[in-house]
Design an enzyme around this catalytic site. Sequence first.
Site, short mmCIF file in Angstrom:
data_model
loop_
_atom_site.label_atom_id
_atom_site.label_comp_id
_atom_site.label_asym_id
_atom_site.label_seq_id
_atom_site.Cartn_x
_atom_site.Cartn_y
_atom_site.Cartn_z
N HIS A 52 0.86 -1.18 0.00
CA HIS A 52 0.00 0.00 0.00
C HIS A 52 0.90 1.24 0.00
O HIS A 52 2.03 1.19 0.49
CB HIS A 52 -0.87 0.03 1.26
CG HIS A 52 -1.97 -0.98 1.25
ND1 HIS A 52 -3.07 -0.86 2.04
CD2 HIS A 52 -2.12 -2.14 0.55
CE1 HIS A 52 -3.87 -1.90 1.84
NE2 HIS A 52 -3.31 -2.69 0.95
N GLU A 54 0.94 3.85 1.80
CA GLU A 54 1.39 4.28 3.12
C GLU A 54 2.57 3.46 3.63
O GLU A 54 3.52 4.01 4.19
CB GLU A 54 0.24 4.17 4.15
CG GLU A 54 -0.98 4.98 3.81
CD GLU A 54 -2.06 4.21 3.07
OE1 GLU A 54 -3.24 4.43 3.36
OE2 GLU A 54 -1.72 3.38 2.19
N CYS A 85 -2.43 -0.18 7.51
CA CYS A 85 -1.71 1.09 7.38
C CYS A 85 -1.89 1.98 8.61
O CYS A 85 -0.94 2.66 9.02
CB CYS A 85 -2.15 1.80 6.11
SG CYS A 85 -1.67 0.88 4.62
#
Length: 151
Positions: A52, A54, A85
Amino acid sequence: MDKELYMKEALKEAQKAYKELEIPVGCIIVKDGKIIARAHNQKEKKKDTTKHAEIIAIQKASKKLKAWRLENCEMYVTLEPCSMCAGALIQSRIKKVYIGTMDEKTGSCGSVLNLLEDYKFNHHVECETGILEEECKKILKDFFAELRKNK
């Protein structure tokens, strides 16, 4: 730089993800007024659930600062972080996260649940939402509309 300018930088990252047929989420990390990390989703490209925006940005910032503690750093992300995250935000000691649009399906910073406020973790991450919300929503809507059209 102000919040909207930083979120525009995160949107540039989301646009990169869009072009790579990744869910268009972009993220930047700022320390002392300087962008120290940029990232976008790479789950499809890397065949890795954890890629992801993040997580990648946190990894880049940690490498740059040579530390896992990202104290006094702020994250700007186009879509509300998921539980993985949000947990990484807490663990990395990010000071504050600025969110473009909320995620009513998997958001963990206020939509579905709020890991940043509802639990007694050892670190508290401040959160501000709705930064360039319409632009952040639009890129996601356009992406999924195009995906459905091309199926």
